[in-house]
Design a protein around this motif. Structure first.
Motif, PDB file in Angstrom:
ATOM      1  N   ASP A 327       4.003  11.378  -5.488  1.00 26.21           N
ATOM      2  CA  ASP A 327       3.326  10.218  -6.092  1.00 26.21           C
ATOM      3  C   ASP A 327       2.137   9.779  -5.247  1.00 26.21           C
ATOM      4  N   LEU A 328       2.252   9.908  -3.903  1.00 27.90           N
ATOM      5  CA  LEU A 328       1.139   9.543  -3.011  1.00 27.90           C
ATOM      6  C   LEU A 328      -0.054  10.467  -3.253  1.00 27.90           C
ATOM      7  N   LYS A 329       0.222  11.759  -3.365  1.00 30.12           N
ATOM      8  CA  LYS A 329      -0.869  12.728  -3.578  1.00 30.12           C
ATOM      9  C   LYS A 329      -1.539  12.498  -4.928  1.00 30.12           C
ATOM     10  N   ARG A 330      -0.717  12.175  -5.938  1.00 31.89           N
ATOM     11  CA  ARG A 330      -1.286  11.926  -7.275  1.00 31.89           C
ATOM     12  C   ARG A 330      -2.207  10.707  -7.259  1.00 31.89           C
ATOM     13  N   ARG A 331      -1.787   9.636  -6.553  1.00 31.78           N
ATOM     14  CA  ARG A 331      -2.637   8.431  -6.476  1.00 31.78           C
ATOM     15  C   ARG A 331      -3.938   8.733  -5.738  1.00 31.78           C
ATOM     16  N   ALA A 332      -3.834   9.532  -4.659  1.00 29.66           N
ATOM     17  CA  ALA A 332      -5.040   9.893  -3.909  1.00 29.66           C
ATOM     18  C   ALA A 332      -5.988  10.728  -4.775  1.00 29.66           C
ATOM     19  N   ASP A 333      -5.452  11.652  -5.546  1.00 30.48           N
ATOM     20  CA  ASP A 333      -6.278  12.486  -6.420  1.00 30.48           C
ATOM     21  C   ASP A 333      -6.963  11.641  -7.497  1.00 30.48           C
ATOM     22  N   GLU A 365      -3.279   0.050  -6.846  1.00 30.03           N
ATOM     23  CA  GLU A 365      -3.511  -0.980  -5.828  1.00 30.03           C
ATOM     24  C   GLU A 365      -4.220  -0.339  -4.645  1.00 30.03           C
ATOM     25  N   LEU A 366      -5.250  -1.048  -4.127  1.00 28.98           N
ATOM     26  CA  LEU A 366      -6.059  -0.532  -3.025  1.00 28.98           C
ATOM     27  C   LEU A 366      -6.072  -1.529  -1.872  1.00 28.98           C
ATOM     28  N   ASP A 367      -6.469  -1.046  -0.701  1.00 22.45           N
ATOM     29  CA  ASP A 367      -6.706  -1.910   0.457  1.00 22.45           C
ATOM     30  C   ASP A 367      -8.163  -2.336   0.403  1.00 22.45           C
ATOM     31  N   ASN A 375      -9.251   4.796   1.288  1.00 23.48           N
ATOM     32  CA  ASN A 375      -7.948   4.605   0.649  1.00 23.48           C
ATOM     33  C   ASN A 375      -7.327   5.941   0.290  1.00 23.48           C
ATOM     34  N   ALA A 376      -8.138   6.839  -0.275  1.00 18.60           N
ATOM     35  CA  ALA A 376      -7.640   8.162  -0.647  1.00 18.60           C
ATOM     36  C   ALA A 376      -7.202   8.947   0.583  1.00 18.60           C
ATOM     37  N   GLN A 377      -7.986   8.869   1.670  1.00 21.99           N
ATOM     38  CA  GLN A 377      -7.631   9.590   2.901  1.00 21.99           C
ATOM     39  C   GLN A 377      -6.315   9.078   3.497  1.00 21.99           C
ATOM     40  N   ALA A 378      -6.116   7.758   3.431  1.00 21.73           N
ATOM     41  CA  ALA A 378      -4.871   7.182   3.953  1.00 21.73           C
ATOM     42  C   ALA A 378      -3.660   7.693   3.161  1.00 21.73           C
ATOM     43  N   THR A 384       0.945  13.995   3.908  1.00 20.85           N
ATOM     44  CA  THR A 384       1.141  15.085   4.866  1.00 20.85           C
ATOM     45  C   THR A 384       2.244  14.746   5.870  1.00 20.85           C
ATOM     46  N   ARG A 385       2.263  13.455   6.326  1.00 24.22           N
ATOM     47  CA  ARG A 385       3.296  13.031   7.281  1.00 24.22           C
ATOM     48  C   ARG A 385       4.689  13.166   6.671  1.00 24.22           C
TER      49      ARG A 385
END
Length: 567
Positions: A327-333, A365-367, A375-378, A384-385
């Motif tokens: 889900d994190l990768k999908r939001r970043a994409d 939701e963004l910072d 935001n995408a890099q975070a 990855t972590r």
């Protein structure tokens, strides 16, 4: 357990006869409240055991060997200083108290002969062993009693020794027949007559009072006669050391047979008081030591098990979160796909989901303190972590489950340990495994425990061995068993390794079932009505490199469902 004054009198007479004029050869303290004097004379050698345990103070002679600590306690060193090579002059029972006094003649620091004494108080919870000088000054004691604990009678080095206080009661030895009849009449007039006898007469314990009451049969003359006969016994030393056994267990002992305990209690005559006391406390003391050491280890293993269970639960929760990282990768994409439409400083944004067939609108939701690209890099970094964490967590969970299985196998071995030797073997295993720390700064290398697995015989006469602990399990499975012998173990549960030695024969179905029942009975499945037991040829059982004691892997196995054997 009646170390009463009369039993101590009988013991005193025996010790005086057997130990007189003997010399102290060695002194040991195998346990915190137990001292052993090794005595020698022309007639032979003895070990005098003096135990001041609150659970059962006792004194007796023994020929058994005991294990002694490498570093003797301070009190043991004090006794060695004053009593080594001392000559035993006398064993006495001062004022018919519940105590023994051992009087010695020994050379002092100036090379002159002086008297020293050991006072053994056997008064119950306050059992004590006190070393005295010739003038009655306390040189040392096993249990120190300060003025706060006992304002009337402190026991500390440097103080003058005083006898234990005794209640004011009639003397059994000075009793006349007229006084005995009056006492019997008074006791018969009370609701608890046996208790009244204990309160009126010295030397008479509750056990003896109940016996006198039973023999009296509610008749004044008969009760008075029994009281006078008891007085005669004590004055003449007319004793019959007797063990009282109910079923397979010794329940008490006395200086004469008991008839009031019922037909299910046997009176077993003994050759002497020392032998009677040793026999009574032998198995009991061994069991007490086993429970003492075992309970401490069980508590430590229970704490270790709780810690591992909590740790595994946290790791499994972390693994669940890590598995949701997609889900994190999908939001970043999505942020990167819609980055041209996201304004700087936005905290919420609605974007088009280009990865879904119907292109729905999705709110993200963004910072606001970061740019859309940051935001995408975070999110990519967190993805990855968590991806790396999943692999580490999976390895940690496998290791944790293996350690938990080992801890549970140790708990099972402790529960099934039959004596102190088996418990000590498990303790040595835990020291080697790092679960315990040795208190010794430079521990000596100890001899390995004797390999004595439990042994059985199958219905067709084949030999069966069952390990008592993890180190025995390893030796039994990996070194003792032949490649064509059969290995049995409870399925997915801690348990002992069981080997059925085939001896070149084909075991019958009854043989297989019996061996499986033994494995079930010595496992955590012992209380189930049916237990799954895996069995395989011993050559298909391997130990992984670095695995803990008793931990193996096996292949080409079959499973039997059996009723656990009650050993």
């Amino acid at each position: 357990m009646s170390m009463d004054a009369i039993t101590i009198d009988g013991l005193c007479r025996q010790l005086q006869q057997e130990l007189s004029d003997s010399r102290v050869d060695k002194i040991f303290m195998p346990r915190r409240e137990e001292v052993i004097l090794s005595l020698r004379s022309r007639r032979g050698a003895w070990k005098l055991v003096i135990s001041c345990s609150g659970a059962g103070g006792r004194v007796y002679l023994t020929g058994k060997k005991t294990e002694n600590p490498d570093a003797p306690p301070m009190f043991c060193m004090l006794l060695r200083k004053h009593l080594t090579a001392a000559r035993l002059l006398e064993v006495s029972q001062p004022e018919h108290e519940r105590m023994l006094l051992f009087r010695f003649s020994a050379y002092d620091d100036f090379g002159e002969l002086s008297e020293k004494s050991l006072a053994v108080e056997l008064t119950g919870r306050r059992n004590n062993l006190i070393l005295l000088s010739g003038d009655g000054t306390i040189l040392g004691c096993l249990k120190k009693v300060d003025s706060e604990m006992s304002p009337q009678r402190p026991i500390l080095p440097g103080l003058h020794y005083r006898m234990p206080p005794r209640p004011v009661r009639r003397s059994l030895l000075a009793l006349t027949e007229e006084e005995a009849r009056a006492l019997a009449k008074k006791a018969l007039s009370q609701e608890e007559g046996a208790k009244a006898l204990t309160g009126e007469l010295d030397l008479v314990s509750p056990l003896i009072a109940r016996e006198l009451w039973h023999r009296g049969g509610g008749r004044e003359e008969a009760l008075a006669a029994e009281i006078m006969d008891l007085s005669r016994r004590v004055q003449e030393g007319d004793y019959q050391p007797t063990l009282l056994r109910r079923g397979e267990e010794y329940v008490d002992f006395s200086f004469m047979p008991m008839s009031h305990l019922g037909e299910d209690t046997q009176n077993l005559p003994q050759e002497g008081f020392s032998q009677m006391i040793e026999r009574f406390y032998g198995e009991r003391a061994s069991e007490e030591r086993r429970k003492s050491v075992s309970s401490a280890l069980e508590k430590r293993m229970a704490n270790q098990e709780s810690r591992l269970v909590r740790k595994l639960a946290n790791q499994r929760n972390d693994l669940l979160r890590a598995e949701k990282r997609e889900d994190l990768k999908r939001r970043a994409d999505l942020i990167m796909a819609n980055i041209h439409m996201i304004p700087q400083g936005a905290e919420k944004v609605t974007v088009t989901d280009y990865f879904s067939p119907d292109l729905p609108q999705v709110e993200l939701e963004l910072d606001g303190d970061k740019t859309p690209q940051q935001n995408a890099q975070a999110l990519f970094k967190e993805y990855t972590r968590m991806k790396n964490a999943q692999q580490a967590l999976e390895e940690q969970i496998v290791q944790g489950e293996q350690e938990l299985e080992y801890v549970q196998s140790v708990q099972l071995a402790l529960q099934q340990a039959r004596d102190i030797k088996e418990v000590n073997a498990i303790r040595e295993e835990l020291l080697e495994s790092g679960y315990l720390r040795s208190k010794e700064k430079h521990p000596k290398k100890k001899k390995p425990a004797v390999f004595q697995p439990r042994e059985y015989t199958s219905p067709s006469g084949l030999r069966i061995l069952c390990g008592r602990n993890n180190r025995e399990n390893d030796q039994l499975t990996l070194r003792t068993a032949g490649k064509n012998d059969l290995w049995f173990h409870s399925q997915k549960a801690p348990g002992s390794h069981v080997i059925l030695f085939t001896q070149g024969q084909t075991p019958t179905g009854e043989d297989l079932e019996y061996a499986a029942r033994i494995a079930a009975g010595h496992s955590r499945l012992a209380k189930q009505s049916l237990a799954p037991i895996d069995y395989a040829l011993a050559r298909h059982v391997k130990k992984p490199a670095g695995a803990k004691p008793g931990m193996v892997i096996y292949t080409d196995y079959k499973t039997l469902f059996v009723r656990p054997l009650e050993d």
